[in-house]
Design a protein around this motif. Structure first.
Motif, PDB file in Angstrom:
ATOM      1  N   GLU A  28       2.347   0.465   3.849  1.00 42.11           N
ATOM      2  CA  GLU A  28       2.319   1.002   5.217  1.00 42.11           C
ATOM      3  C   GLU A  28       2.932   2.402   5.316  1.00 42.11           C
ATOM      4  O   GLU A  28       3.718   2.693   6.226  1.00 42.11           O
ATOM      5  CB  GLU A  28       3.020   0.035   6.174  1.00 42.11           C
ATOM      6  CG  GLU A  28       2.268  -1.278   6.268  1.00 42.11           C
ATOM      7  CD  GLU A  28       2.947  -2.281   7.193  1.00 42.11           C
ATOM      8  OE1 GLU A  28       4.007  -1.950   7.751  1.00 42.11           O
ATOM      9  OE2 GLU A  28       2.390  -3.369   7.340  1.00 42.11           O
ATOM     10  N   GLY A  29       2.597   3.251   4.347  1.00 47.04           N
ATOM     11  CA  GLY A  29       3.024   4.644   4.415  1.00 47.04           C
ATOM     12  C   GLY A  29       4.437   4.894   3.946  1.00 47.04           C
ATOM     13  O   GLY A  29       4.945   6.004   4.091  1.00 47.04           O
ATOM     14  N   VAL A  30       5.062   3.855   3.414  1.00 48.10           N
ATOM     15  CA  VAL A  30       6.450   3.985   2.981  1.00 48.10           C
ATOM     16  C   VAL A  30       6.545   3.610   1.510  1.00 48.10           C
ATOM     17  O   VAL A  30       5.943   2.631   1.064  1.00 48.10           O
ATOM     18  CB  VAL A  30       7.361   3.058   3.828  1.00 48.10           C
ATOM     19  CG1 VAL A  30       8.749   2.964   3.228  1.00 48.10           C
ATOM     20  CG2 VAL A  30       7.437   3.575   5.260  1.00 48.10           C
ATOM     21  N   ILE A  31       7.313   4.423   0.768  1.00 52.29           N
ATOM     22  CA  ILE A  31       7.588   4.091  -0.629  1.00 52.29           C
ATOM     23  C   ILE A  31       9.025   3.582  -0.730  1.00 52.29           C
ATOM     24  O   ILE A  31       9.950   4.225  -0.236  1.00 52.29           O
ATOM     25  CB  ILE A  31       7.341   5.299  -1.575  1.00 52.29           C
ATOM     26  CG1 ILE A  31       7.636   4.927  -3.024  1.00 52.29           C
ATOM     27  CG2 ILE A  31       8.108   6.539  -1.175  1.00 52.29           C
ATOM     28  CD1 ILE A  31       6.652   3.988  -3.656  1.00 52.29           C
ATOM     29  N   GLU A  32       9.159   2.409  -1.346  1.00 51.45           N
ATOM     30  CA  GLU A  32      10.492   1.820  -1.526  1.00 51.45           C
ATOM     31  C   GLU A  32      10.934   2.033  -2.962  1.00 51.45           C
ATOM     32  O   GLU A  32      10.227   1.682  -3.913  1.00 51.45           O
ATOM     33  CB  GLU A  32      10.456   0.324  -1.211  1.00 51.45           C
ATOM     34  CG  GLU A  32      11.825  -0.328  -1.360  1.00 51.45           C
ATOM     35  CD  GLU A  32      11.781  -1.823  -1.107  1.00 51.45           C
ATOM     36  OE1 GLU A  32      11.050  -2.264  -0.203  1.00 51.45           O
ATOM     37  OE2 GLU A  32      12.472  -2.548  -1.845  1.00 51.45           O
ATOM     38  N   CYS A  33      12.111   2.613  -3.120  1.00 50.62           N
ATOM     39  CA  CYS A  33      12.643   2.902  -4.447  1.00 50.62           C
ATOM     40  C   CYS A  33      12.966   1.612  -5.195  1.00 50.62           C
ATOM     41  O   CYS A  33      13.515   0.678  -4.609  1.00 50.62           O
ATOM     42  CB  CYS A  33      13.899   3.755  -4.299  1.00 50.62           C
ATOM     43  SG  CYS A  33      14.655   4.158  -5.873  1.00 50.62           S
ATOM     44  N   ALA A  37      13.602  10.451   4.751  1.00 46.15           N
ATOM     45  CA  ALA A  37      14.324   9.276   4.266  1.00 46.15           C
ATOM     46  C   ALA A  37      14.370   8.255   5.398  1.00 46.15           C
ATOM     47  O   ALA A  37      14.815   8.554   6.501  1.00 46.15           O
ATOM     48  CB  ALA A  37      15.726   9.666   3.831  1.00 46.15           C
ATOM     49  N   ARG A  38      13.906   7.050   5.121  1.00 42.99           N
ATOM     50  CA  ARG A  38      13.768   6.051   6.190  1.00 42.99           C
ATOM     51  C   ARG A  38      14.733   4.891   6.065  1.00 42.99           C
ATOM     52  O   ARG A  38      14.912   4.127   7.006  1.00 42.99           O
ATOM     53  CB  ARG A  38      12.325   5.507   6.179  1.00 42.99           C
ATOM     54  CG  ARG A  38      11.286   6.507   6.590  1.00 42.99           C
ATOM     55  CD  ARG A  38      11.125   6.571   8.081  1.00 42.99           C
ATOM     56  NE  ARG A  38      10.662   5.308   8.592  1.00 42.99           N
ATOM     57  CZ  ARG A  38       9.381   4.981   8.713  1.00 42.99           C
ATOM     58  NH1 ARG A  38       8.463   5.847   8.397  1.00 42.99           N
ATOM     59  NH2 ARG A  38       9.032   3.814   9.161  1.00 42.99           N
ATOM     60  N   GLU A  39      15.291   4.715   4.885  1.00 46.45           N
ATOM     61  CA  GLU A  39      16.123   3.518   4.673  1.00 46.45           C
ATOM     62  C   GLU A  39      17.295   3.871   3.777  1.00 46.45           C
ATOM     63  O   GLU A  39      17.114   4.526   2.756  1.00 46.45           O
ATOM     64  CB  GLU A  39      15.253   2.436   4.023  1.00 46.45           C
ATOM     65  CG  GLU A  39      15.748   1.022   4.174  1.00 46.45           C
ATOM     66  CD  GLU A  39      15.634   0.499   5.604  1.00 46.45           C
ATOM     67  OE1 GLU A  39      16.679   0.066   6.115  1.00 46.45           O
ATOM     68  OE2 GLU A  39      14.530   0.528   6.169  1.00 46.45           O
ATOM     69  N   GLY A  53      16.050   2.040  -1.259  1.00 46.26           N
ATOM     70  CA  GLY A  53      15.917   3.061  -0.222  1.00 46.26           C
ATOM     71  C   GLY A  53      14.439   3.351  -0.002  1.00 46.26           C
ATOM     72  O   GLY A  53      13.599   3.033  -0.848  1.00 46.26           O
ATOM     73  N   CYS A  54      14.099   3.947   1.167  1.00 51.28           N
ATOM     74  CA  CYS A  54      12.684   4.172   1.482  1.00 51.28           C
ATOM     75  C   CYS A  54      12.444   5.581   2.008  1.00 51.28           C
ATOM     76  O   CYS A  54      13.322   6.182   2.631  1.00 51.28           O
ATOM     77  CB  CYS A  54      12.226   3.189   2.563  1.00 51.28           C
ATOM     78  SG  CYS A  54      12.150   1.495   2.003  1.00 51.28           S
TER      79      CYS A  54
END
Ligand code: FES
Length: 104
Positions: free
Chosen positions: A57-62, A76-78, A67-68
């Protein structure tokens, strides 16, 4: 410097593709519902390859500390990611994906 980095068919919708070209920063191409985006492949929190993480959904989670980042803006989202991810302009020319890299 604009460079052809991959073929469009190498990144189907919902998928990502790491691109490592000697002399250039490692990047990831994301296909978000048919629209292509490119970011650095290195997390800004520590040293991890984001392409080993999860794209949804447009987000990459490390993969390292979860972190996102928003792949469209690099935001940075998360937590624990706070520094934005570098993004790159992407164009499509025929079946080639072109990415604009900063001049060295
Ligand atoms: Fe990516 Fe820590 S290295 S969240």
């Amino acid at each position: 410097m604009r460079k052809a980095v991959a073929k469009v068919e190498a990144v189907p919708p919902g998928e990502m593709l790491p691109v490592d070209i000697e002399g250039l920063p490692p990047i990831v191409i994301f296909n978000l519902d048919g629209e292509l985006f490119a970011t650095s492949n290195i997390c800004t929190h520590a040293v991890a390859r984001l392409s080993d993480g999860f794209f949804e959904e447009g987000v990459i989670e490390c993969p390292l500390h979860s972190g996102c980042f928003d792949v469209r803006t690099g935001e940075a989202r998360e937590f624990p990611c706070e520094i934005p991810l570098k993004t790159y302009n992407v164009e499509v020319d025929g079946d080639d994906i072109l990415v604009e890299f900063d001049e060295a």
